[in-house]
Design a protein around this motif. Structure first.
Motif, PDB file in Angstrom:
ATOM      1  N   ARG A   9       0.876  -1.165   0.000  1.00 13.47           N
ATOM      2  CA  ARG A   9       0.000   0.000   0.000  1.00 13.47           C
ATOM      3  C   ARG A   9       0.917   1.219   0.000  1.00 13.47           C
ATOM      4  O   ARG A   9       2.097   1.119   0.357  1.00 13.47           O
ATOM      5  CB  ARG A   9      -0.953  -0.020   1.185  1.00 13.47           C
ATOM      6  N   PRO A  10       0.403   2.369  -0.368  1.00 12.75           N
ATOM      7  CA  PRO A  10       1.250   3.564  -0.376  1.00 12.75           C
ATOM      8  C   PRO A  10       1.730   3.914   1.036  1.00 12.75           C
ATOM      9  O   PRO A  10       1.014   3.716   2.021  1.00 12.75           O
ATOM     10  CB  PRO A  10       0.339   4.665  -0.910  1.00 12.75           C
ATOM     11  N   SER A  11       2.933   4.420   1.099  1.00 10.42           N
ATOM     12  CA  SER A  11       3.454   4.908   2.372  1.00 10.42           C
ATOM     13  C   SER A  11       2.564   6.062   2.849  1.00 10.42           C
ATOM     14  O   SER A  11       2.139   6.886   2.034  1.00 10.42           O
ATOM     15  CB  SER A  11       4.892   5.400   2.178  1.00 10.42           C
ATOM     16  N   PRO A  12       2.292   6.136   4.142  1.00  7.25           N
ATOM     17  CA  PRO A  12       1.451   7.235   4.624  1.00  7.25           C
ATOM     18  C   PRO A  12       2.094   8.603   4.422  1.00  7.25           C
ATOM     19  O   PRO A  12       1.387   9.600   4.304  1.00  7.25           O
ATOM     20  CB  PRO A  12       1.239   6.941   6.104  1.00  7.25           C
ATOM     21  N   ASP A  13       3.425   8.660   4.351  1.00  7.67           N
ATOM     22  CA  ASP A  13       4.100   9.934   4.106  1.00  7.67           C
ATOM     23  C   ASP A  13       5.521   9.650   3.643  1.00  7.67           C
ATOM     24  O   ASP A  13       6.427   9.469   4.458  1.00  7.67           O
ATOM     25  CB  ASP A  13       4.106  10.798   5.360  1.00  7.67           C
ATOM     26  N   ALA A  14       5.722   9.601   2.354  1.00 10.07           N
ATOM     27  CA  ALA A  14       7.025   9.267   1.773  1.00 10.07           C
ATOM     28  C   ALA A  14       8.066  10.371   1.981  1.00 10.07           C
ATOM     29  O   ALA A  14       9.237  10.171   1.680  1.00 10.07           O
ATOM     30  CB  ALA A  14       6.874   8.960   0.290  1.00 10.07           C
ATOM     31  N   ARG A  15       7.656  11.500   2.531  1.00 11.86           N
ATOM     32  CA  ARG A  15       8.632  12.575   2.792  1.00 11.86           C
ATOM     33  C   ARG A  15       9.519  12.263   3.980  1.00 11.86           C
ATOM     34  O   ARG A  15      10.585  12.846   4.134  1.00 11.86           O
ATOM     35  CB  ARG A  15       7.914  13.903   3.051  1.00 11.86           C
ATOM     36  N   HIS A  16       9.074  11.346   4.864  1.00 13.86           N
ATOM     37  CA  HIS A  16       9.802  11.070   6.097  1.00 13.86           C
ATOM     38  C   HIS A  16      10.426   9.681   6.073  1.00 13.86           C
ATOM     39  O   HIS A  16       9.860   8.740   5.529  1.00 13.86           O
ATOM     40  CB  HIS A  16       8.862  11.177   7.304  1.00 13.86           C
ATOM     41  N   ASP A  17      11.582   9.584   6.718  1.00  9.38           N
ATOM     42  CA  ASP A  17      12.204   8.284   6.948  1.00  9.38           C
ATOM     43  C   ASP A  17      11.667   7.726   8.254  1.00  9.38           C
ATOM     44  O   ASP A  17      11.661   8.422   9.280  1.00  9.38           O
ATOM     45  CB  ASP A  17      13.724   8.423   7.070  1.00  9.38           C
ATOM     46  N   TYR A  18      11.218   6.490   8.221  1.00  7.09           N
ATOM     47  CA  TYR A  18      10.787   5.806   9.443  1.00  7.09           C
ATOM     48  C   TYR A  18      11.127   4.342   9.296  1.00  7.09           C
ATOM     49  O   TYR A  18      11.250   3.806   8.193  1.00  7.09           O
ATOM     50  CB  TYR A  18       9.304   6.028   9.736  1.00  7.09           C
ATOM     51  N   LEU A  19      11.305   3.690  10.419  1.00  8.43           N
ATOM     52  CA  LEU A  19      11.726   2.297  10.453  1.00  8.43           C
ATOM     53  C   LEU A  19      10.534   1.375  10.670  1.00  8.43           C
ATOM     54  O   LEU A  19       9.715   1.620  11.551  1.00  8.43           O
ATOM     55  CB  LEU A  19      12.744   2.087  11.579  1.00  8.43           C
ATOM     56  N   VAL A  20      10.454   0.318   9.866  1.00  9.47           N
ATOM     57  CA  VAL A  20       9.457  -0.737  10.038  1.00  9.47           C
ATOM     58  C   VAL A  20      10.224  -2.003  10.400  1.00  9.47           C
ATOM     59  O   VAL A  20      11.224  -2.326   9.754  1.00  9.47           O
ATOM     60  CB  VAL A  20       8.645  -0.955   8.742  1.00  9.47           C
TER      61      VAL A  20
END
Length: 117
Positions: A9-20
């Protein structure tokens, strides 16, 4: 065929780096830790579980398994950064860790917060 199990699914906010971080068991007795920094897509965790079930009879060793998972994730998700860690305790403790990143991507603050070997 196994890649088809991975849904995104699309990232909720591709402007930010976050770890999954996801954990699973691709084969009996084999532990997986998957960590990634998404770009435009994120994986549906239920689909990752279905995808891992495709490896139940995989017999080519942890190194080949880690590389197969890395290739599949890079093709389906195209993460900014990804790390695949596989561990088994028998017949001897065995651990394989592999990582990859997009060219020119770096986030020293985020990477510095990860526990390293």
């Amino acid at each position: 065929m196994r890649r088809e199990r991975l849904t995104t699914r699309p990232s909720p906010d591709a402007r930010h780096d976050y770890l999954v971080e996801l954990h699973g068991e691709p084969m009996a007795g084999t532990r997986l830790t998957l960590r990634l920094v998404p770009d435009r897509l994120v994986a549906d965790p239920a689909s990752v579980a279905a995808y891992l079930a495709e490896f139940a009879g995989f017999a080519d060793g942890l190194e080949a398994l880690a590389l197969a998972i890395l290739d599949d994730l890079n093709n389906e998700l195209v993460p900014r950064w990804v790390e695949v860690v596989l561990e088994r305790d028998t017949p001897l403790p065995h651990r394989v860790a592999i990582e990859d990143r997009q060219p020119n991507w770096d986030n020293p603050q985020l990477m510095g917060r990860l526990q390293r070997i």
